[in-house]
Design an enzyme around this catalytic site. Structure first.
Site, PDB file in Angstrom:
ATOM      1  CD  GLU A  90      25.749 -17.704 -12.845  1.00 43.41           C
ATOM      2  OE1 GLU A  90      24.720 -17.272 -12.628  1.00 43.41           O
ATOM      3  OE2 GLU A  90      26.606 -18.556 -13.285  1.00 43.41           O
ATOM      4  CB  CYS A 100     -23.303 -42.969  -9.757  1.00 47.59           C
ATOM      5  SG  CYS A 100     -23.613 -41.373 -10.098  1.00 47.59           S
ATOM      6  NE  ARG A 103      22.466 -17.764 -27.900  1.00 46.72           N
ATOM      7  CZ  ARG A 103      22.677 -18.731 -28.776  1.00 46.72           C
ATOM      8  NH1 ARG A 103      21.212 -18.290 -29.168  1.00 46.72           N
ATOM      9  NH2 ARG A 103      23.083 -19.184 -29.230  1.00 46.72           N
ATOM     10  CE1 TYR A 133      23.779 -16.001 -19.646  1.00 46.99           C
ATOM     11  CE2 TYR A 133      21.732 -15.953 -18.678  1.00 46.99           C
ATOM     12  CZ  TYR A 133      22.874 -16.134 -20.140  1.00 46.99           C
ATOM     13  OH  TYR A 133      22.264 -16.244 -21.540  1.00 46.99           O
ATOM     14  CG  ASP A 166      13.678 -24.502 -19.162  1.00 47.20           C
ATOM     15  OD1 ASP A 166      13.879 -23.981 -20.596  1.00 47.20           O
ATOM     16  OD2 ASP A 166      12.784 -25.352 -19.446  1.00 47.20           O
ATOM     17  CE  LYS A 171      19.793 -29.382 -21.114  1.00 43.31           C
ATOM     18  NZ  LYS A 171      19.519 -28.367 -21.643  1.00 43.31           N
ATOM     19  CB  CYS A 207     -21.460 -39.617  -7.286  1.00 47.47           C
ATOM     20  SG  CYS A 207     -20.877 -40.913  -8.001  1.00 47.47           S
ATOM     21  CE  LYS A 222      21.820 -23.191 -20.568  1.00 44.87           C
ATOM     22  NZ  LYS A 222      19.942 -23.365 -20.557  1.00 44.87           N
ATOM     23  CB  CYS A 236     -21.496 -40.929 -13.506  1.00 45.65           C
ATOM     24  SG  CYS A 236     -19.975 -41.346 -12.434  1.00 45.65           S
ATOM     25  CB  ALA A 279      -0.864  -0.065   1.276  1.00 48.32           C
ATOM     26  CB  CYS A 315     -21.275 -37.650 -11.618  1.00 51.03           C
ATOM     27  SG  CYS A 315     -22.451 -38.257 -10.138  1.00 51.03           S
TER      28      CYS A 315
END
Ligand code: I6G
Length: 673
Positions: A117, A415, A140, A229, A121, A318, A436, A119, A412, A35, A430
């Site tokens: 470090e 049932c 890139r 990085y 994604d 990896k 059920c 990597k 369903c 706030a 259902c």
């Protein structure tokens, strides 16, 4: 106000906002409530609107441009953005280390110092600062040429528009990864599913897609973050002599770096780091696909040089892939606790995300339609962390001639009651309600689960058995189970029956939040149950609250309020609650939050390393219940660090700063005591 005074006020406001952003996004230590931050921003906006001549491009109000671009310009990278070689196992990593030793002429027993470090994604970016001001952001691309995404990177709050402090090179190009945290990705897809629009396959695509928007307002609406990085270009100024020190320097200048970064000696320590981060992978708030190891000393990096388009001084080790291809053998429909009929993909087993997967959720029929999936298709499965495996796309080129459509059953599968789909709802349900068997079983499983009444030993299989044998029809029946009935079940004996009955007995002493959660009211998760209990204090008040009163509870919106009110209007639910209480289920009175219930109010805790008894999320929630703030990084303001096995830099920093450190046993004692 005189013009100099006005200018000064604007400068001060910008400095205050930048400082709060730095603490929030870079140090992970918010310094003021939201706030207060909003108030400062509103004040700055007001002043700038009244005096547009005083608006500057690096003002925090100027992050989101209003005019969409027609196309992205090309950007030639002055220093090429390289890629990294990969290591897929320990042998590959040891080979890399051996090559580093050979090229540097080091003895095998002389350890190389590596910076480690995660990597992330996401999408690699280049940020160019001139005289400390962000002048360009670029993708890139192919490494030589990327696209100018300045408008878009400016919307990302963790990217400073202006560097902090001083001493930076005149032209400084910072490189890093822009990523979408897991929670933002899930929320984005959840929203897309609810709206029937396109979902993203993974956080990487979501980040890349969000960055390549011609309208920066769309980018701004996606919760992207950036982690630096490395440095590309650095002209007109010096940098420290090691990679890790450069990162710390970037952090001082206002860029976020990875809190898990560590410097280790030798390849075996790199392998330890890889194992440690691998064990933590699911708990991290962002996705990582491996660990990057870099020779820390720049002089050594220079001697090692490059081969084709990758540095010889760095490698990405990896983790197992989280996406794989397999075949959709069939689709079954499962009925959940609230009657939702969910299509589940039966798959040809495939190894993905470190486990063999043979089922994946298809969410609902809208999703089936959106994917355009047919039985017999080759599909891409994603299993990331603890999230249930998902079908994320179809390889249409491989569709066999005999592929069949997926159809929602009219009745369903458990049932036989009609399956209905309410206007505007994605889920089909259902209509059998408590009659059920599937809904009853799921309700009992939920009631007994760890976060609910936590009945030790009453797992899913046993619930199925108890319901199938007709011993338990309804929640209160659990409390009238008799020893001979339980002992007579498959794979149960005297001892197990004793244990189960004792656990059922013990579960009668619970708490109001647990009981509320255990009832399985739609959209009432643990957190909402806690807030409801805290707000109303007693069950009777919640039972009789109308939607208006429920809407006054923090975090309760109209949909949740309606589900709660409808739940307590059902006579059947009130009978179940009365029977449970008559069976002895009870809880202590809730006290208003205060010194007694919030003994950790004003304290800041940091969790690091692996916790073995409780999950990190549970630990965080429990500390917060007791009033503590749980921060992501250690600073002089931290009151206590809870460190499990594998704790690294945060533990070290806590020790350096003399901050008390608890192990998990200490934490449990604190939470109990
Ligand atoms: O793609 C990358 C991810 C992370 C990188 C990288 C990195 O460091 C943590 N570092 C370099 C030098 C490059 N790519 C080329």
């Amino acid at each position: 106000m005189t013009e100099p005074a006005l200018r000064q006020q604007i400068v001060t406001l910008r400095e205050q906002i930048d400082e709060h952003n730095y603490r929030y996004y870079v140090l992970d230590e918010p310094s003021v409530p939201d706030a207060e931050y909003d108030r400062l921003m509103a004040q700055l906006r007001r002043l700038e609107q009244a005096h547009p001549e005083l608006v500057s491009a690096d003002s925090p109000t100027q992050r989101v441009g209003a005019t969409p671009l027609a196309a992205f310009d090309s950007v030639a990278h002055e220093v090429p953005m390289l890629s990294l070689d990969n290591a897929f196992d320990a042998a590959d990593l040891r080979d890399f280390d051996r090559r580093v030793h050979e090229r540097l002429g080091l003895a095998a027993e002389q350890p190389v110092i590596y910076a480690c470090e995660p990597k992330l994604d996401g999408s690699a970016v280049s940020l160019l600062y001139e005289q400390g001001v962000l002048v360009r952001g670029a993708t890139r691309g192919d490494g030589s040429t990327g696209e100018d995404i300045t408008q878009n990177v400016r919307t990302i709050d963790s990217i400073p528009l202006k560097l902090r402090g001083g001493g930076w090179p005149q032209r400084l190009e910072v490189r890093g990864e822009i990523y979408m945290p897991k929670a933002s990705f899930e929320a984005l897809n959840e929203r897309a599913r609810a709206e029937g629009s396109k979902t993203f396959v993974n956080p990487r695509n979501a980040a890349a897609g969000s960055l390549r928007q011609l309208d920066a307002r769309i980018t701004a609406s996606r919760k992207l973050e950036m982690c630096a990085y490395s440095v590309g270009l650095a002209e007109g100024g010096g940098l420290p002599p090691t990679h890790s020190e450069i990162l710390y320097q970037l952090q001082q200048w206002g860029l976020r770096i990875n809190a898990e970064m560590a410097v280790v000696e030798g390849v075996e320590a790199c392998l330890d780091y890889y194992q440690r981060l691998g064990a933590k992978r699911n708990e991290l708030p962002y996705e990582i696909d491996g660990i990057v190891f870099k020779v820390d000393e720049l002089a050594l990096q220079q001697r090692l040089g490059f081969v084709s388009r990758a540095p010889r001084w760095a490698i990405a080790h990896k983790f197992p892939a989280q996406e794989e291809m397999t075949e959709l053998l069939g689709v079954e429909f499962q009925v959940g606790r609230t009657g939702a009929v969910t299509p589940v993909a039966r798959l040809k087993p495939v190894f993905v995300g470190g486990v063999t997967v043979s089922n994946a959720t298809l969410h609902n029929m809208d999703e089936v339609e959106r994917l355009g999936v047919m039985i017999g298709d080759t599909v891409i499965i994603r299993r990331a962390g603890d999230v249930i495996p998902q079908v994320v796309s179809v390889v249409e080129a491989r569709r066999p001639a005999d592929a069949c459509p997926v159809e929602l059953p009219r009745s369903c599968p458990v049932c036989g009651a009609a399956v209905e789909r309410a206007e505007g709802e994605a889920a089909a349900r259902c209509s059998g309600g408590v009659s059920c068997g599937a809904q009853r079983k799921e309700a009992i499983k939920h009631f007994a689960s760890r976060k609910a009444l936590d009945i030790d030993g009453l797992g899913d299989r046993l619930v199925e058995l108890l319901v199938d044998k007709g011993l338990v029809q309804n929640l209160p029946d659990l409390f009238s189970l008799q020893h001979p009935q339980v002992a007579g079940l498959e794979r149960m004996g005297d001892k197990s029956a004793d244990n189960l009955l004792a656990a059922i007995e013990a579960s009668k002493a619970t708490t109001l939040p647990r009981f509320l959660y255990a009832l399985g009211i739609r959209e009432v998760g643990e957190a909402t149950a806690r807030t409801l209990a805290q707000h109303f204090g007693e069950l009777e008040a919640i039972q009789t609250a109308d939607e208006g009163a429920l809407l006054a509870v923090p975090d309760v919106g109209p949909v949740v309020a309606q589900h709660i009110a409808v739940f307590f209007q059902q006579p059947h639910n009130l009978e179940v609650i009365a029977a449970l209480r008559a069976a002895g289920v009870h809880w202590p009175a809730i006290e208003a939050p205060g010194a007694d219930t919030q003994p950790l109010a004003g304290k800041t805790y940091v969790l690091t390393g692996t916790l073995e008894v409780m999950s990190r999320n549970d630990a965080k929630a429990r500390l917060q219940e007791l009033g503590a703030k749980v921060a992501g990084s250690v600073s002089a303001k931290t009151d206590c660090v809870v460190a499990g096995p594998g704790a690294g830099s945060k533990l070290k920093k806590a020790e350096e700063l003399g901050i008390p450190v608890l192990d998990e046993a200490g934490l449990l004692a604190l939470l109990e005591g």
